[in-house]
Enzyme design. Structure first.
Site, short mmCIF file in Angstrom:
data_model
loop_
_atom_site.label_atom_id
_atom_site.label_comp_id
_atom_site.label_asym_id
_atom_site.label_seq_id
_atom_site.Cartn_x
_atom_site.Cartn_y
_atom_site.Cartn_z
N ILE A 36 0.86 -1.17 0.00
CA ILE A 36 0.00 0.00 0.00
C ILE A 36 0.91 1.23 0.00
CG2 ILE A 36 -1.80 1.27 1.24
CD1 ILE A 36 -2.51 -1.44 2.61
N TYR A 37 0.77 2.07 -1.02
CA TYR A 37 1.57 3.28 -1.14
C TYR A 37 0.75 4.48 -0.69
CZ TYR A 37 5.11 0.68 -3.63
OH TYR A 37 6.10 -0.22 -3.94
N PHE A 38 1.45 5.44 -0.07
CA PHE A 38 0.78 6.59 0.53
C PHE A 38 1.21 7.90 -0.12
CE2 PHE A 38 0.76 3.31 3.72
CZ PHE A 38 -0.53 3.37 4.20
N ALA A 100 -2.41 6.05 -1.97
CA ALA A 100 -2.21 6.42 -3.37
C ALA A 100 -2.49 5.25 -4.30
CB ALA A 100 -0.78 6.91 -3.59
#
Length: 173
Positions: A36-38, A100
């Site tokens: 999970i990218y932020f 993101a």
């Protein structure tokens, strides 16, 4: 500490697995990873070339900060990784971070000396090989580029899987 890494697209994972074993790398494990990218609340990671990622694998969670790439040939960058738990997701959201995007992959890891060679089947992107080591930039870069040559990798890609999924340019065009 620097993570020194290269990645290449491949068409035939079985043929690549044969080559990896032929150079003496030993199979370690196959694992499913969800990354999970932020987005940062106050700066644009696209501009700063940084990343914040929460990786889930085998019900374990790892929060990783990746600094800007430091050379033009590899994906070498500073990396800080902390083992955590899923509550970190709530903490990040409360601090203003937003999700993101998500990258899912099945990874087969092989090891030879201080290098890890991975065959990745990335959802929506296909197959890749990553070669990674940690430590001194120049000696690490020399080792992984030699291994890439030994494996016949010729479609090197500097963008992360997340950047590939969202269609970001590398800036090297």
């Amino acid at each position: 500490m620097f993570e020194i890494e290269i990645k290449s697209r491949i068409d035939d994972p079985d043929q690549m697995e044969y080559k990896i074993k032929k150079v003496g790398a030993k199979f370690e494990m196959e694992i499913t990873q969800e990354d999970i990218y932020f987005n940062h609340p106050c700066k644009d990671f696209k501009i700063t070339d940084e990343a914040l990622r929460l990786r889930k694998m085998n019900n374990e969670f790892f929060l990783t900060y990746k600094g800007p790439k430091v050379d033009k040939e590899t994906k070498t960058r500073e990396e800080i990784e902390l083992k955590t738990d899923e509550k970190i997701l709530d903490l990040l959201k409360n601090l203003g971070f937003s999700i993101a995007g998500v990258v899912r992959k099945i990874r087969k890891n092989y090891r030879i000396n201080d290098m890890v060679i991975s065959i990745d089947n990335v959802e929506k992107l296909g197959y890749f090989v990553e070669i990674e080591t940690f430590g001194d930039l120049e000696s690490g870069k020399e080792k992984i580029l030699k291994m890439a040559n030994d494996l016949g990798l010729n479609r090197l890609e500097r963008r992360s899987y997340f950047e590939l999924m969202v269609g970001e340019k590398d800036g090297q065009d």
